[in-house]
Design a protein around this motif. Structure first.
Motif, PDB file in Angstrom:
ATOM      1  N   PRO A 139      -0.706   4.062 -10.713  1.00 45.86           N
ATOM      2  CA  PRO A 139      -0.524   2.841  -9.924  1.00 45.86           C
ATOM      3  C   PRO A 139      -1.800   2.023  -9.821  1.00 45.86           C
ATOM      4  N   SER A 140      -1.615   0.748  -9.539  1.00 43.56           N
ATOM      5  CA  SER A 140      -2.752  -0.156  -9.403  1.00 43.56           C
ATOM      6  C   SER A 140      -3.660   0.321  -8.268  1.00 43.56           C
ATOM      7  N   GLY A 141      -4.969   0.391  -8.561  1.00 46.77           N
ATOM      8  CA  GLY A 141      -5.940   0.782  -7.536  1.00 46.77           C
ATOM      9  C   GLY A 141      -6.247   2.262  -7.487  1.00 46.77           C
ATOM     10  N   VAL A 142      -5.584   3.063  -8.347  1.00 48.69           N
ATOM     11  CA  VAL A 142      -5.795   4.511  -8.274  1.00 48.69           C
ATOM     12  C   VAL A 142      -7.156   4.920  -8.858  1.00 48.69           C
ATOM     13  N   GLY A 143      -7.717   4.061  -9.717  1.00 50.21           N
ATOM     14  CA  GLY A 143      -9.027   4.377 -10.293  1.00 50.21           C
ATOM     15  C   GLY A 143      -9.022   4.569 -11.808  1.00 50.21           C
ATOM     16  N   LYS A 144      -7.989   4.089 -12.486  1.00 51.34           N
ATOM     17  CA  LYS A 144      -7.909   4.249 -13.949  1.00 51.34           C
ATOM     18  C   LYS A 144      -9.107   3.592 -14.632  1.00 51.34           C
ATOM     19  N   GLY A 145      -9.320   2.312 -14.260  1.00 52.42           N
ATOM     20  CA  GLY A 145     -10.412   1.550 -14.885  1.00 52.42           C
ATOM     21  C   GLY A 145     -11.760   2.202 -14.613  1.00 52.42           C
ATOM     22  N   THR A 146     -11.929   2.712 -13.382  1.00 57.63           N
ATOM     23  CA  THR A 146     -13.196   3.356 -13.010  1.00 57.63           C
ATOM     24  C   THR A 146     -13.434   4.584 -13.904  1.00 57.63           C
ATOM     25  N   LEU A 147     -12.388   5.403 -14.060  1.00 57.09           N
ATOM     26  CA  LEU A 147     -12.523   6.625 -14.876  1.00 57.09           C
ATOM     27  C   LEU A 147     -12.768   6.279 -16.350  1.00 57.09           C
ATOM     28  N   ALA A 263     -10.276  -2.633  -0.598  1.00 58.18           N
ATOM     29  CA  ALA A 263     -11.747  -2.598  -0.737  1.00 58.18           C
ATOM     30  C   ALA A 263     -12.179  -3.281  -2.038  1.00 58.18           C
ATOM     31  N   ARG A 264     -11.303  -3.296  -3.013  1.00 53.06           N
ATOM     32  CA  ARG A 264     -11.671  -3.929  -4.303  1.00 53.06           C
ATOM     33  C   ARG A 264     -11.770  -5.444  -4.160  1.00 53.06           C
ATOM     34  N   GLU A 265     -11.037  -5.983  -3.244  1.00 53.23           N
ATOM     35  CA  GLU A 265     -11.088  -7.422  -2.940  1.00 53.23           C
ATOM     36  C   GLU A 265     -10.812  -8.315  -4.157  1.00 53.23           C
ATOM     37  N   LYS A 274       2.704  -6.240  -2.927  1.00 47.28           N
ATOM     38  CA  LYS A 274       3.576  -6.080  -4.107  1.00 47.28           C
ATOM     39  C   LYS A 274       3.140  -4.849  -4.926  1.00 47.28           C
ATOM     40  N   ARG A 275       1.834  -4.708  -5.150  1.00 47.28           N
ATOM     41  CA  ARG A 275       1.326  -3.584  -5.939  1.00 47.28           C
ATOM     42  C   ARG A 275       1.608  -2.245  -5.248  1.00 47.28           C
ATOM     43  N   LEU A 276       1.496  -2.253  -3.905  1.00 48.36           N
ATOM     44  CA  LEU A 276       1.761  -1.002  -3.175  1.00 48.36           C
ATOM     45  C   LEU A 276       3.240  -0.628  -3.246  1.00 48.36           C
ATOM     46  N   TYR A 297      -5.160  14.207 -10.122  1.00 43.30           N
ATOM     47  CA  TYR A 297      -5.277  13.585  -8.797  1.00 43.30           C
ATOM     48  C   TYR A 297      -6.677  13.010  -8.654  1.00 43.30           C
ATOM     49  N   ASN A 298      -6.740  11.739  -8.346  1.00 48.43           N
ATOM     50  CA  ASN A 298      -8.057  11.128  -8.150  1.00 48.43           C
ATOM     51  C   ASN A 298      -8.355  11.017  -6.653  1.00 48.43           C
ATOM     52  N   ASP A 299      -8.826  12.145  -6.129  1.00 45.61           N
ATOM     53  CA  ASP A 299      -9.256  12.156  -4.727  1.00 45.61           C
ATOM     54  C   ASP A 299     -10.770  11.980  -4.753  1.00 45.61           C
ATOM     55  N   ASN A 300     -11.480  13.045  -5.091  1.00 43.44           N
ATOM     56  CA  ASN A 300     -12.923  12.920  -5.282  1.00 43.44           C
ATOM     57  C   ASN A 300     -13.166  12.442  -6.717  1.00 43.44           C
TER      58      ASN A 300
HETATM   59  N1  LIG Z   1     -11.888   8.627  -6.248  1.00 41.19           N
HETATM   60  C1  LIG Z   1     -12.144   7.453  -5.685  1.00 41.19           C
HETATM   61  N2  LIG Z   1     -12.508   7.392  -4.403  1.00 41.19           N
HETATM   62  C2  LIG Z   1     -12.754   6.201  -3.793  1.00 41.19           C
HETATM   63  N3  LIG Z   1     -12.672   5.013  -4.391  1.00 41.19           N
HETATM   64  C3  LIG Z   1     -12.307   5.019  -5.700  1.00 41.19           C
HETATM   65  C4  LIG Z   1     -12.024   6.223  -6.406  1.00 41.19           C
HETATM   66  N4  LIG Z   1     -11.695   5.914  -7.670  1.00 41.19           N
HETATM   67  C5  LIG Z   1     -11.765   4.563  -7.771  1.00 41.19           C
HETATM   68  N5  LIG Z   1     -12.137   4.036  -6.604  1.00 41.19           N
HETATM   69  C6  LIG Z   1     -12.269   2.592  -6.257  1.00 41.19           C
HETATM   70  O1  LIG Z   1     -10.955   2.096  -6.101  1.00 41.19           O
HETATM   71  C7  LIG Z   1     -10.878   0.742  -6.550  1.00 41.19           C
HETATM   72  C8  LIG Z   1      -9.774   0.645  -7.602  1.00 41.19           C
HETATM   73  O2  LIG Z   1     -10.190   1.317  -8.770  1.00 41.19           O
HETATM   74  P1  LIG Z   1      -9.844   0.759 -10.219  1.00 41.19           P
HETATM   75  O3  LIG Z   1     -10.090  -0.701 -10.255  1.00 41.19           O
HETATM   76  O4  LIG Z   1     -10.534   1.615 -11.197  1.00 41.19           O
HETATM   77  O5  LIG Z   1      -8.255   1.035 -10.216  1.00 41.19           O
HETATM   78  P2  LIG Z   1      -7.197   0.807 -11.387  1.00 41.19           P
HETATM   79  O6  LIG Z   1      -6.293   1.968 -11.361  1.00 41.19           O
HETATM   80  O7  LIG Z   1      -7.892   0.527 -12.658  1.00 41.19           O
HETATM   81  O8  LIG Z   1      -6.456  -0.463 -10.846  1.00 41.19           O
HETATM   82  P3  LIG Z   1      -5.596  -1.556 -11.681  1.00 41.19           P
HETATM   83  O9  LIG Z   1      -4.440  -0.852 -12.244  1.00 41.19           O
HETATM   84  O10 LIG Z   1      -5.193  -2.550 -10.651  1.00 41.19           O
HETATM   85  O11 LIG Z   1      -6.448  -2.139 -12.727  1.00 41.19           O
HETATM   86  C9  LIG Z   1     -12.234   0.380  -7.090  1.00 41.19           C
HETATM   87  O12 LIG Z   1     -12.921  -0.370  -6.108  1.00 41.19           O
HETATM   88  C10 LIG Z   1     -12.907   1.745  -7.316  1.00 41.19           C
HETATM   89  O13 LIG Z   1     -14.305   1.667  -7.161  1.00 41.19           O
END
Ligand SMILES: Nc1ncnc2c1ncn2[C@@H]1O[C@H](COP(=O)(O)OP(=O)(O)OP(=O)(O)O)[C@@H](O)[C@H]1O
Ligand SMILES: Nc1nc2c(ncn2[C@@H]2O[C@H](COP(=O)(O)O)[C@@H](O)[C@H]2O)c(=O)[nH]1
Length: 396
Positions: A139-147, A263-265, A274-276, A297-300
């Motif tokens: 889902p959007s915001g889960v952290g895919k892009g970050t990983l 928090a991503r703003e 909508k994303r939620l 699971y993206n917790d830590n």
């Molecule tokens: N494990 C985590 N704990 C806390 N914050 C996190 C964690 N992983 C990612 N984040 C933060 O959560 C926000 C969303 O992450 P990210 O943009 O990577 O999500 P995404 O899955 O790629 O979203 P989208 O699908 O909308 O592109 C970012 O601000 C990121 O820094």
């Protein structure tokens, strides 16, 4: 075992009143003859495709999907499994010498229905067991892009990102051609209709899609392709012949997902809601659809990243990713290509040598994987010394 002359000047088109310009090959599949040709033998030329339909007596120019081979000095062709033609390119680089033209595969049949035209599709032959692309969904915001960014930063020579197309507006930190190809809906819809996309989906009110070219550009750079796509897209890729591995990233809770999105703003309140809403269904499907090989699971964040690396076999010391480069197939002008079961034999004659040496190359096509759109993998290439009874040097 049928032996076909290579670089044959095929009179086929002359016989039907067409002027043949030069070096072409042809293959019959059912009541169609596929003519694959370049213009001449002196300079390089594009490999065009035409179809002669024996039932109607008409020539057809098909829609050609996939990235096609570069202009070349000639080629040989041989039909495999009645649905794809293997093309061996003369004077090409080692990683570019074998291509497949799919003429009646499942993918081609589907595309014919979608496009309503005759269709053929190119895919490049990749030797040996190349790493599979990695599809990351969640889902959007889960952290895919970050990983994905962490992976690309730690292993820059190993992974390449598939740059998607989208109709959504760029965010202030996003660049066209880097984060996305930002495009108009009408343009993207036309490209989808023309078969340029491996997958596409309407996500949170915008159109997103992975072009065949985006995935091929990464493969061409010698890197392993990472796709960041939603669950609908993952389902389409699973149904395609891309042969990837599929990872679903799950949030620890909806509350945490909500907080991360805020928090991503980057989204308005309406868009966040909508994303939620969509996230709930995506998580449900991610866990239960059977599309995904692995759920993380993206917790830590650090822990999740370590788990991702472990799943990709990257948890030890940084791998070098230096596989031995394959040797090329140096096709002379005079050679023959023949097929026996799942093996294709190229017999290169060098009559100028006193011993009239023969150089035999064996292509083992028994384990082919993947196919258009994308790559046809697991092709094994051997050289055979015709003056000894033993095989072989593996060339891939
Ligand atoms: N494990 C985590 N704990 C806390 N914050 C996190 C964690 N992983 C990612 N984040 C933060 O959560 C926000 C969303 O992450 P990210 O943009 O990577 O999500 P995404 O899955 O790629 O979203 P989208 O699908 O909308 O592109 C970012 O601000 C990121 O820094
Ligand atoms: N089916 C596809 N989904 C895609 C693609 N590229 C991105 N996405 C997914 O869209 C959402 C939203 O992304 P955002 O950048 O607007 O936050 C996210 O889940 C992505 O995974 C694609 O090519 N095809």
């Amino acid at each position: 075992m049928g032996e076909a002359p290579a670089f044959c000047f095929d009179n086929l088109r002359n016989g039907f009143g067409f002027k043949s310009k030069g070096f072409e090959t042809s293959a019959d599949v059912g009541d169609k003859t596929f003519v694959i040709g370049g213009e001449n033998n002196d300079s390089t030329s594009d490999i065009g495709v035409q179809i002669y339909d024996k039932s109607t007596g008409k020539w057809v120019i098909p829609t050609v999907l996939g990235t096609k081979p570069k202009p070349c000095k000639g080629h040989s062709a041989i039909l495999l499994n009645e649905d794809r033609i293997m093309i061996i390119i003369r004077g090409s680089t080692p990683d570019d010498c074998i291509w497949f033209l799919e003429v009646d595969t499942k993918y081609v049949k589907e595309q014919k229905k979608v496009l309503g035209t005759e269709v053929v599709a190119w895919s490049k032959g990749v030797r040996g067991d190349a790493d599979k692309p990695v599809v990351i969904s969640g889902p959007s915001g889960v952290g895919k892009g970050t990983l994905i960014n962490m992976l690309m930063k730690e292993f820059p020579s190993m992974f390449g990102f598939s740059i998607s197309h989208t109709t959504r507006a760029p965010r202030c930190n996003e660049n066209n051609g880097v984060h996305y190809h930002f495009t108009d809906r009408s343009v993207m819809e036309k490209d989808i209709k023309d078969g340029k996309f491996l997958e596409f989906a309407s996500v949170h009110g915008n159109l997103y899609g992975t072009s065949i070219e985006a995935v091929e550009a990464v493969a061409d750079s010698g890197k392993r392709c990472i796709l960041d796509i939603d669950v609908q897209g993952a389902r389409s890729v699973r149904a395609s012949s891309l042969d990837a591995i599929f990872i679903f990233i799950c949030p620890p809770s909806m509350t945490e997902l909500d907080e991360r999105l805020r928090a991503r703003e980057t989204e308005t309140e309406e868009q966040i809601l909508k994303r939620l809403r969509n996230a709930e269904a995506e998580i449900e499907q991610g866990k239960s659809s059977g599309i995904f090989d692995h759920i993380l699971y993206n917790d830590n964040l650090e822990e999740c990243y370590e788990n991702l690396k472990e799943f990709l076999g990257l948890d030890g010391s940084a791998p070098t990713n230096h596989k031995p480069s394959p040797k090329g197939i140096d096709l002379p002008l005079n050679h023959t290509v023949s097929k026996f079961d799942n093996q294709v034999l190229i017999n290169c004659e060098t009559p100028e040598l006193e011993t009239a040496s023969k150089n035999l190359i064996l292509l083992d096509v028994s384990s082919l994987q993947g196919g258009a759109p994308g790559r046809t993998r697991e092709l094994n290439v051997y050289s055979i010394d015709s003056f000894s009874d033993g095989l072989n040097e593996k060339l891939s």
